[in-house]
Design a protein around this motif. Structure first.
Motif, PDB file in Angstrom:
ATOM      1  N   ASP A   1       0.841  -1.196   0.000  1.00 21.97           N
ATOM      2  CA  ASP A   1       0.000   0.000   0.000  1.00 21.97           C
ATOM      3  C   ASP A   1       0.875   1.244   0.000  1.00 21.97           C
ATOM      4  OD1 ASP A   1      -2.151   1.662   0.089  1.00 21.97           O
ATOM      5  OD2 ASP A   1      -2.504   1.448   2.246  1.00 21.97           O
ATOM      6  N   THR A   2       1.468   1.533  -1.150  1.00 17.88           N
ATOM      7  CA  THR A   2       2.355   2.686  -1.286  1.00 17.88           C
ATOM      8  C   THR A   2       2.081   3.365  -2.616  1.00 17.88           C
ATOM      9  OG1 THR A   2       4.099   1.350  -2.306  1.00 17.88           O
ATOM     10  CG2 THR A   2       4.176   1.603   0.097  1.00 17.88           C
ATOM     11  N   SER A   3       2.680   4.535  -2.810  1.00 16.03           N
ATOM     12  CA  SER A   3       2.488   5.277  -4.059  1.00 16.03           C
ATOM     13  C   SER A   3       3.364   4.746  -5.186  1.00 16.03           C
ATOM     14  CB  SER A   3       2.786   6.763  -3.834  1.00 16.03           C
ATOM     15  OG  SER A   3       4.134   6.922  -3.409  1.00 16.03           O
ATOM     16  N   ALA A   4       4.303   3.866  -4.846  1.00 20.46           N
ATOM     17  CA  ALA A   4       5.195   3.264  -5.840  1.00 20.46           C
ATOM     18  C   ALA A   4       5.162   1.752  -5.697  1.00 20.46           C
ATOM     19  CB  ALA A   4       6.617   3.783  -5.670  1.00 20.46           C
ATOM     20  N   CYS A   5       5.491   1.062  -6.768  1.00 11.55           N
ATOM     21  CA  CYS A   5       5.565  -0.400  -6.751  1.00 11.55           C
ATOM     22  C   CYS A   5       7.026  -0.810  -6.850  1.00 11.55           C
ATOM     23  CB  CYS A   5       4.765  -0.985  -7.912  1.00 11.55           C
ATOM     24  SG  CYS A   5       4.840  -2.785  -7.984  1.00 11.55           S
ATOM     25  N   THR A   6       7.529  -1.473  -5.824  1.00 11.72           N
ATOM     26  CA  THR A   6       8.919  -1.912  -5.792  1.00 11.72           C
ATOM     27  C   THR A   6       8.973  -3.428  -5.849  1.00 11.72           C
ATOM     28  OG1 THR A   6       9.599   0.011  -4.486  1.00 11.72           O
ATOM     29  CG2 THR A   6      11.080  -1.888  -4.497  1.00 11.72           C
ATOM     30  N   ASP A   7       9.642  -3.961  -6.839  1.00  8.94           N
ATOM     31  CA  ASP A   7       9.842  -5.403  -6.994  1.00  8.94           C
ATOM     32  C   ASP A   7      11.288  -5.731  -6.664  1.00  8.94           C
ATOM     33  OD1 ASP A   7       7.175  -5.779  -8.085  1.00  8.94           O
ATOM     34  OD2 ASP A   7       7.949  -4.804  -9.877  1.00  8.94           O
ATOM     35  N   GLN A   8      11.488  -6.860  -5.983  1.00  9.30           N
ATOM     36  CA  GLN A   8      12.824  -7.235  -5.525  1.00  9.30           C
ATOM     37  C   GLN A   8      13.203  -8.605  -6.076  1.00  9.30           C
ATOM     38  OE1 GLN A   8      11.534  -6.472  -1.283  1.00  9.30           O
ATOM     39  NE2 GLN A   8      13.621  -5.680  -1.158  1.00  9.30           N
ATOM     40  N   LEU A   9      14.356  -8.674  -6.708  1.00 12.44           N
ATOM     41  CA  LEU A   9      14.880  -9.919  -7.239  1.00 12.44           C
ATOM     42  C   LEU A   9      16.050 -10.373  -6.378  1.00 12.44           C
ATOM     43  CD1 LEU A   9      15.115 -12.141  -9.431  1.00 12.44           C
ATOM     44  CD2 LEU A   9      16.577 -10.551 -10.721  1.00 12.44           C
ATOM     45  N   PHE A  10      15.938 -11.581  -5.822  1.00 11.92           N
ATOM     46  CA  PHE A  10      16.998 -12.168  -5.018  1.00 11.92           C
ATOM     47  C   PHE A  10      17.567 -13.364  -5.778  1.00 11.92           C
ATOM     48  CE2 PHE A  10      13.955 -10.154  -2.242  1.00 11.92           C
ATOM     49  CZ  PHE A  10      14.715  -9.519  -1.264  1.00 11.92           C
TER      50      PHE A  10
ATOM     51  N   SER B   1      16.621  -4.312  -6.922  1.00 12.03           N
ATOM     52  CA  SER B   1      15.302  -3.740  -6.640  1.00 12.03           C
ATOM     53  C   SER B   1      14.960  -2.703  -7.698  1.00 12.03           C
ATOM     54  CB  SER B   1      15.283  -3.090  -5.254  1.00 12.03           C
ATOM     55  OG  SER B   1      15.494  -4.053  -4.242  1.00 12.03           O
ATOM     56  N   LEU B   2      13.751  -2.805  -8.236  1.00 14.51           N
ATOM     57  CA  LEU B   2      13.265  -1.866  -9.246  1.00 14.51           C
ATOM     58  C   LEU B   2      11.974  -1.224  -8.765  1.00 14.51           C
ATOM     59  CD1 LEU B   2      13.761  -4.000 -12.511  1.00 14.51           C
ATOM     60  CD2 LEU B   2      15.317  -2.285 -11.557  1.00 14.51           C
ATOM     61  N   ARG B   3      11.870   0.078  -8.974  1.00 11.14           N
ATOM     62  CA  ARG B   3      10.698   0.808  -8.500  1.00 11.14           C
ATOM     63  C   ARG B   3      10.094   1.623  -9.636  1.00 11.14           C
ATOM     64  NH1 ARG B   3      11.980   4.713  -3.689  1.00 11.14           N
ATOM     65  NH2 ARG B   3      13.061   5.843  -5.342  1.00 11.14           N
ATOM     66  N   SER B   4       8.756   1.658  -9.661  1.00 13.60           N
ATOM     67  CA  SER B   4       8.022   2.483 -10.623  1.00 13.60           C
ATOM     68  C   SER B   4       6.822   3.095  -9.927  1.00 13.60           C
ATOM     69  CB  SER B   4       7.545   1.635 -11.809  1.00 13.60           C
ATOM     70  OG  SER B   4       8.633   1.069 -12.509  1.00 13.60           O
ATOM     71  N   PRO B   5       6.341   4.237 -10.403  1.00 14.08           N
ATOM     72  CA  PRO B   5       5.128   4.821  -9.824  1.00 14.08           C
ATOM     73  C   PRO B   5       3.946   3.868  -9.973  1.00 14.08           C
ATOM     74  CG  PRO B   5       6.250   6.401 -11.244  1.00 14.08           C
ATOM     75  CD  PRO B   5       6.917   5.080 -11.466  1.00 14.08           C
TER      76      PRO B   5
ATOM     77  N   GLN C   1      10.213   5.986 -21.181  1.00 10.32           N
ATOM     78  CA  GLN C   1       9.410   6.467 -20.057  1.00 10.32           C
ATOM     79  C   GLN C   1       8.904   5.326 -19.182  1.00 10.32           C
ATOM     80  OE1 GLN C   1       5.387   8.030 -20.677  1.00 10.32           O
ATOM     81  NE2 GLN C   1       5.443   7.297 -22.807  1.00 10.32           N
ATOM     82  N   TYR C   2       8.911   4.100 -19.718  1.00 15.61           N
ATOM     83  CA  TYR C   2       8.427   2.963 -18.956  1.00 15.61           C
ATOM     84  C   TYR C   2       9.537   2.235 -18.192  1.00 15.61           C
ATOM     85  CZ  TYR C   2       4.376   3.768 -21.938  1.00 15.61           C
ATOM     86  OH  TYR C   2       3.320   4.355 -22.598  1.00 15.61           O
ATOM     87  N   LEU C   3      10.781   2.652 -18.387  1.00 18.33           N
ATOM     88  CA  LEU C   3      11.871   2.030 -17.633  1.00 18.33           C
ATOM     89  C   LEU C   3      11.690   2.279 -16.138  1.00 18.33           C
ATOM     90  CD1 LEU C   3      15.044   2.912 -19.742  1.00 18.33           C
ATOM     91  CD2 LEU C   3      14.248   0.606 -19.206  1.00 18.33           C
ATOM     92  N   PRO C   4      11.963   1.286 -15.294  1.00 18.18           N
ATOM     93  CA  PRO C   4      11.866   1.487 -13.852  1.00 18.18           C
ATOM     94  C   PRO C   4      13.106   2.196 -13.308  1.00 18.18           C
ATOM     95  CG  PRO C   4      12.582  -0.744 -14.298  1.00 18.18           C
ATOM     96  CD  PRO C   4      12.329  -0.103 -15.645  1.00 18.18           C
ATOM     97  N   GLU C   5      13.006   2.614 -12.078  1.00 20.59           N
ATOM     98  CA  GLU C   5      14.155   3.180 -11.372  1.00 20.59           C
ATOM     99  C   GLU C   5      14.893   2.060 -10.654  1.00 20.59           C
ATOM    100  OE1 GLU C   5      15.123   6.216  -7.621  1.00 20.59           O
ATOM    101  OE2 GLU C   5      13.048   5.777  -8.218  1.00 20.59           O
ATOM    102  N   LEU C   6      16.195   2.017 -10.808  1.00 25.62           N
ATOM    103  CA  LEU C   6      17.014   1.020 -10.116  1.00 25.62           C
ATOM    104  C   LEU C   6      17.399   1.562  -8.754  1.00 25.62           C
ATOM    105  CD1 LEU C   6      18.671  -1.628 -10.075  1.00 25.62           C
ATOM    106  CD2 LEU C   6      20.526  -0.357 -11.164  1.00 25.62           C
ATOM    107  N   LEU C   7      17.058   0.823  -7.697  1.00 27.23           N
ATOM    108  CA  LEU C   7      17.398   1.224  -6.339  1.00 27.23           C
ATOM    109  C   LEU C   7      18.677   0.515  -5.920  1.00 27.23           C
ATOM    110  CD1 LEU C   7      13.877   0.955  -4.648  1.00 27.23           C
ATOM    111  CD2 LEU C   7      14.899   2.916  -5.811  1.00 27.23           C
ATOM    112  N   THR C   8      19.700   1.266  -5.619  1.00 27.34           N
ATOM    113  CA  THR C   8      20.958   0.673  -5.165  1.00 27.34           C
ATOM    114  C   THR C   8      21.492   1.469  -3.992  1.00 27.34           C
ATOM    115  OG1 THR C   8      22.233   2.032  -6.714  1.00 27.34           O
ATOM    116  CG2 THR C   8      21.597  -0.159  -7.462  1.00 27.34           C
TER     117      THR C   8
END
Length: 519
Positions: free
Chosen positions: A192-201, A219-223, A289-296
């Motif tokens: 339940d957030t304003s962004a969707c974060t997916d995590q690959l392990f 981890s990748l995040r998108s609005p 524009q559809y590329l996600p943000e990489l969280l590092t």
């Protein structure tokens, strides 16, 4: 009999073992749409299906679900094997314990003849609308029997908690790794957030097509897309992973592409009625524009970009010594890289100093490979670093000194990571087999190369690896305007003529691309 005028390209075969969704938004029907989106004439994909259940559903829920018998599942599998063996299997809805036990035994037998088989499981048991489609104790059987047969598990947050009884994703994934599963992608769409974060392990046990095995997390995040036209998002995400892996991409690259594909599909959904619909299937993503943000945690985006190039790279010749540097300059090369390996420090300093002095002409761009400290000290124009090197280099000092930065990349994940640094250019390779470096499973080939320019238009892209006068035109047709060469120049009997020919090829390609140029 119909006769073809040419031989068809051999398709890569994928299987979907999942439920049938009569509304065509999720399940096998969604899988078919995804695989078709990624299939291309030069690299065709073909999806075969094993139906585990017949459902009565719509874009807002599931009204009924009837399991297919194990006997019929076995007959479906035997029939498919008469045609071709799968390279990738994507598993979706499994309804009961009998299906799980059958599939476990079947995969064990199949792996004996297909050691490179890749198996992905999207553990669907409850639909996004809350409708239960599987037996209550299904996950206990999955954990005990099926998980050790899996290469990649793709649960959403509720499924992850149901499998592991843990609400902490990292703790839950570690529990899953103990069962034998080799990689886990946690889909964050239910947070339940304003962004969707997916995590690959990825564990060190994950191996696929020669890519090196090591433990890490991405981890990748998108609005978050705030609408209800999202039926089939989870199924489509896992299928996009399966498709991209079948095309030969590394798992991290497949993750980036699949996330971009879903972002695209959620931005361009299909409205079945005024209040609900399905994720759109619009082909291999091409819009940045559809590329996600990489969280590092280890790579913070800078406050400002590196200095831009003073001229297009064009023909970019990489040389191992000052002697070869002089030879390239005499032949008319304007962009060069000095790549010196295994040399005593004092001699290295001397070589770099001489190279910098030789390339003081305003038309010349010289990049020093790896040795950023000496490049900074001796006032070099530019530095080229590998992905491992950027973690150690003082990027702030290089940026402040006005030194241009180029970064090596081997796919979508690395490009996304390097792009956050806002370097002067991005190198992508190796395109072809090269004598200078062992690339393992990281060779790009032309099919992959053609995918990059559209998604990474902000920075100059330079192709590298096995490029010569014979294949240069095909590389330039990808939309990449700059070519880095090593052996092609080193082996040229007439360096000046060779340089002129390569520069002419690049100039002609740029003229052809000019109306639709993105760089």
């Amino acid at each position: 009999m119909i006769q073809t005028t040419h031989a068809a390209n051999q398709a890569t075969i994928l299987w979907s073992i999942a439920g049938s969704d009569n509304s065509a938004g999720a399940g096998i029907q969604a899988d078919l749409k995804v695989i078709q989106s990624f299939s291309a004439p030069e690299q065709p994909l073909h999806l075969c299906t094993l139906v585990t259940a017949i459902t009565a559903q719509h874009s807002s829920g599931v009204d009924a679900c009837m399991a297919v018998s194990v006997d019929l599942l076995q007959q479906q599998a035997i029939a498919l094997l008469k045609d071709a063996q799968p390279a990738v299997i994507k598993i979706g809805l499994l309804v009961n314990k009998a299906q799980v036990l059958w599939l476990t035994d079947f995969l064990q037998q199949l792996r004996q003849s297909l050691p490179d088989l890749l198996v992905i499981y999207d553990p669907v048991a409850i639909s996004s609308s809350g409708s239960t489609m599987a037996e209550p104790e299904l996950y206990q059987t999955v954990i005990q029997y099926l998980l050790p047969q899996l290469d990649l598990l793709t649960p959403n947050l509720p499924e992850l908690q149901a499998l592991t009884h843990s609400s902490d994703p990292e703790q839950a994934v570690q529990r899953l790794f103990t069962t034998g599963v080799r990689a886990v992608l946690v889909k964050g769409g239910h947070a339940d957030t304003s962004a969707c974060t997916d995590q690959l392990f990825i564990s060190a046990k994950f191996r696929y097509r020669g890519y090196p095995a090591y433990t890490h997390q991405v981890s990748l995040r998108s609005p978050r897309q705030q609408h209800s036209f999202n039926h089939g998002t989870g199924c489509s995400f896992s299928s996009a992973l399966a498709a991209t892996l079948a095309l030969g991409y590394a798992l991290e690259d497949a993750f980036v592409v699949a996330k971009t594909y879903i972002n695209q599909g959620l931005s361009l959904p299909v409205a079945v009625n005024p209040w609900s619909g399905t994720v759109g299937h619009c082909g291999f993503p091409t819009d940045p524009q559809y590329l996600p943000e990489l969280l590092t945690d280890d790579l913070q985006p800078p406050d400002q970009a590196f200095a831009p190039l003073k001229a297009p790279l064009g023909l970019y010749v990489i040389v191992p010594s000052v002697t070869e540097l002089k030879r390239a300059l005499d032949a008319g090369v304007k962009t060069l890289q000095l790549r010196i390996k295994n040399i005593e420090q004092a001699l290295l300093r001397q070589q770099i100093r001489q190279a910098v002095q030789l390339c003081q002409h305003p038309d010349i761009q010289l990049f020093i490979n790896d040795h950023w400290q000496l490049a900074l000290e001796l006032g070099a124009y530019g530095v080229h670093l590998g992905q491992e090197d950027i973690d150690q280099a003082d990027l702030a000092a290089l940026r402040q000194a006005g030194i241009r930065l180029g970064v090596s990349n081997h796919g979508f994940y690395k490009l996304l990571r390097a792009q956050q640094l806002q370097p002067s250019y991005l190198a992508i390779g190796a395109v072809f087999t090269t004598q200078t470096k062992e690339m393992g499973g990281k060779l790009q080939g032309l099919q992959k190369l053609y995918r990059y320019p559209a998604l990474f238009p902000k920075l100059p892209l330079v192709a590298i690896g096995g490029i010569n006068a014979t294949n240069a035109k095909a590389v330039l047709a990808s939309g990449i305007k700059h070519l880095a060469v090593v052996q092609g120049f080193a082996q040229a009997s007439d360096p000046k003529l060779w340089v002129q020919q390569m520069q002419q090829l690049i100039a002609e390609a740029q003229l052809e691309q000019k109306p639709c140029s993105v760089i």
